[in-house]
Every structure is written in structure tokens, then in C-alpha cells.
Design an enzyme around this catalytic site. Structure first.
Site, PDB file in Angstrom:
ATOM      1  N   LYS A  10      76.919  40.583 -54.617  1.00  9.36           N
ATOM      2  CA  LYS A  10      77.979  39.689 -55.096  1.00  9.36           C
ATOM      3  C   LYS A  10      77.852  39.470 -56.596  1.00  9.36           C
ATOM      4  O   LYS A  10      78.842  39.491 -57.330  1.00  9.36           O
ATOM      5  CB  LYS A  10      77.906  38.333 -54.365  1.00  9.36           C
ATOM      6  N   GLN A  47      74.714  31.018 -49.496  1.00  4.25           N
ATOM      7  CA  GLN A  47      74.516  32.141 -48.580  1.00  4.25           C
ATOM      8  C   GLN A  47      73.960  31.660 -47.246  1.00  4.25           C
ATOM      9  O   GLN A  47      73.004  30.881 -47.205  1.00  4.25           O
ATOM     10  CB  GLN A  47      73.573  33.169 -49.237  1.00  4.25           C
ATOM     11  N   ASP A  92      84.313  30.645 -50.209  1.00  2.00           N
ATOM     12  CA  ASP A  92      83.967  31.218 -48.908  1.00  2.00           C
ATOM     13  C   ASP A  92      84.868  30.675 -47.791  1.00  2.00           C
ATOM     14  O   ASP A  92      84.864  31.211 -46.682  1.00  2.00           O
ATOM     15  CB  ASP A  92      82.513  30.850 -48.543  1.00  2.00           C
TER      16      ASP A  92
HETATM   17  N1  GUN Z   1      76.303  35.309 -44.600  1.00  2.00           N
HETATM   18  C1  GUN Z   1      76.897  36.376 -44.019  1.00  2.00           C
HETATM   19  N2  GUN Z   1      78.138  36.557 -44.529  1.00  2.00           N
HETATM   20  C2  GUN Z   1      78.336  35.578 -45.417  1.00  2.00           C
HETATM   21  C3  GUN Z   1      79.415  35.240 -46.268  1.00  2.00           C
HETATM   22  O1  GUN Z   1      80.478  35.869 -46.285  1.00  2.00           O
HETATM   23  N3  GUN Z   1      79.221  34.160 -47.079  1.00  2.00           N
HETATM   24  C4  GUN Z   1      78.072  33.443 -47.058  1.00  2.00           C
HETATM   25  N4  GUN Z   1      77.985  32.387 -47.862  1.00  2.00           N
HETATM   26  N5  GUN Z   1      77.057  33.726 -46.266  1.00  2.00           N
HETATM   27  C5  GUN Z   1      77.185  34.793 -45.459  1.00  2.00           C
END
Ligand code: GUN
Length: 296
Positions: A53, A97, A120
Site C-alpha cells: 500500500k 491493518q 477502508d
Molecule cells: N486485512 C486484510 N484486508 C484488509 C484491508 O483491505 N484493509 C485492512 N485495513 N486490513 C485488511
């Protein structure tokens, strides 16, 4: 004729180019869209996802600010640092995350991310607004599928049957919220991978979305002719002919299902790249909105 391959890498690079232009348009106003994220602990999968990311963000010209906290970090410390970040006017998008270590209450943490910065789409207000068909950020995975279907012309789903083999809050539920919106108008079935006679449901699918992380879970006999098949699986399988001795495959048996499908996403290079791209897109949108509201 084999189904069209929905190329997530190509679409992602087109969208990222558009984002670069929008980021450049903000620069003269002193706005640098900024994505901030928290990684708690040392899970290698989560760490590599956060690095991905961060790299993607800086490549398009976003500012990325990642904070790494230890696995034994207290809930209070995470909440304090998160609140400080959310309050900063130079930070436009914030994510934490998942999963978090067991001493931390995920619900409490996600509720701290103000909906305007909730790129998110995990805040309960964002989730509720998505179900009500109101403007909100939605999780990047389903947002990426919808964007992919729109851009490839496979988005006429009115009264078509979408079958989603996943019921979680990251994929299945938000996907169902988007597909049942008034302007999309699909019929949706959400199902679990161990649902008895699952194939009777998947065979009805005009759109089949699968995220179960089981290699080649969906076989050709489980789909109808003309299906649009979207694969979110990410599974490593042994392959002595590959250089590393393994390769990445999805949840859908690509070769056989492609023969029946109208369109299908490959793994790798299908739905996956779109997910990170949508997180970037949400951050740019959050920055544009923050700037516009300052001008108003
Ligand atoms: N863990 C697995 N996929 C995601 C996601 O798209 N965002 C976040 N914050 N954590 C994750």
C-alpha cells in the site's frame, strides 16, 4: 470461445494515471493527499500488504505515513495515536491493518476512524450508509470489483443473480450492499463455502464472486455458460515446473471455468491489484472533499 480476461493490472494502471492527474491538480493549492496507516505486530502477510500500500501510494504521488506498533502494544496506546492521526488536517485517509492482536478490541479501534477519512470503509457509519445506498467509503475489495465491471462494460446486473461465496465484512457483505443498490439492482445470494449443495447456487450465478482461499474451489461444473467470474483467492500451490517450486492460483479453476465464462478475472493480476488502487482512489477523493469543504 473462452471468456474475456478482466485484466486488473491494466485497469489499475489506467486508474492510477487518472489519480496522478487529480493529485497534480491539488498540488497548486498546497494539498498533498496523504494516506496514513497502522500496522500492529509482525504478521508477515499484513506487513507485506502494508508495504504494498505504501509503495503504491508513493508511486502515484500520495504521501504515505505508516506507523508500526509492537505486537504487545496496548489498546490505549493505539487508540491515542490513532486519534492524533485522525485529527490532523494534513492526513486525508486513515486505515488500521487487520487483524489486530487479541488484546485490542477491533470494533473500538475501527470506530475511531472518522467516516470522512475512513478509506477502508470499516467504520459502522460507513457500513450503514453503504447498505442504505448513501454516499460513503466502501471496502476496497468490493469497490474494486464494481469499478472493474463498470470499466469493462459488464455492469448491467439489473435483476441478474449475483452469487457471492464469502460472507465476511471485507468482501461478501459490502459486495451485497453495492449490488443491491437501486442503480445496480441485482438479486444477491451470499453463501458460505461449506453450504450444502453449494453448486446448485453457484450454477445460477450470472455474476459469481469467490473469496474462500481454497485453490481451485470452483470447478467448471459449478458454473453456468456466460458467467462473469470474479476470483479473490490467493493460494500458493506446489509446481515443480515453476522457478520457485510453487505458483499463485485463485479459488476458481481458471482454465476450465474460462471455457464457459463470458468474462473472468485471473489470479494473479485480476481483482487483487484493483483493491490497492481503490484505497488510493479513496484517499484522493477524501483529499478533494477536504479541500472543497475548506473552500465552501
Ligand atoms: N486485512 C486484510 N484486508 C484488509 C484491508 O483491505 N484493509 C485492512 N485495513 N486490513 C485488511
Amino acid at each position: 470461445m473462452p471468456g474475456t480476461i478482466l485484466d486488473g493490472r491494466k485497469l489499475s494502471s489506467e486508474i492510477r494515471q487518472e489519480l496522478k492527474e487529480r493529485i497534480e491538480a491539488l498540488a497548486p493549492h498546497g494539498v498533498v493527499p496523504t494516506l496514513a496507516g497502522f500496522l500492529v505486530g509482525d504478521d508477515p502477510g499484513s506487513a507485506s500488504y502494508v508495504r504494498l500500500k505504501e509503495k503504491a501510494a508513493t508511486e502515484v504521488g500520495l504521501r504515505a505515513e505508516m506507523q508500526h506498533l509492537p505486537a504487545d502494544c496496548s489498546q490505549e496506546r493505539l487508540l491515542r495515536q490513532l486519534r492524533e492521526l485522525v485529527q490532523r488536517t494534513d492526513v486525508h485517509g486513515v486505515f488500521v491493518q487487520l487483524p489486530l492482536p487479541s488484546q485490542i478490541d477491533e470494533e473500538l479501534v475501527l470506530a475511531e476512524v472518522a467516516p470522512a477519512k475512513d478509506v477502508d470503509g470499516f467504520h459502522p457509519e460507513s457500513v450503514g450508509r453503504a447498505w442504505l445506498g448513501q454516499e460513503s467509503f466502501v471496502p476496497a475489495t468490493p469497490a474494486g470489483i464494481m469499478e472493474m465491471l463498470r470499466r469493462t462494460g459488464y455492469d448491467d446486473l439489473r435483476r441478474k443473480h449475483a452469487v457471492i461465496v464469502n460472507t465476511d465484512s471485507l468482501v461478501g457483505k459490502p459486495m451485497a450492499a453495492l449490488l443491491t443498490r437501486e442503480d445496480v439492482g441485482a438479486n444477491v445470494t451470499l453463501c458460505h463455502p461449506d453450504t450444502p449443495r453449494l453448486a446448485e447456487l453457484t450454477r445460477q450465478a450470472d455474476l459469481l464472486v469467490v473469496a474462500v482461499n481454497q485453490a481451485n474451489f470452483i470447478t467448471a461444473d459449478m458454473v453456468r455458460e456466460g458467467v462473469i467470474a470474479v476470483d479473490f483467492g490467493s493460494n500458493y500451490v506446489d509446481d515443480p515446473s515453476a522457478k520457485q517450486g510453487y505458483r499463485l492460483v485463485g479459488d476458481i479453476d481458471f482454465e476450465s471455468v474460462q471455457q464457459k465464462a463470458a468474462a473472468i478475472t485471473p489470479v494473479p493480476g485480476g481483482a487483487g491489484p484493483m483493491t490497492v488502487t481503490m484505497l488510493l482512489a479513496h484517499t484522493v477523493l477524501a483529499a478533494e472533499r477536504a479541500y472543497a469543504s475548506r473552500q465552501a
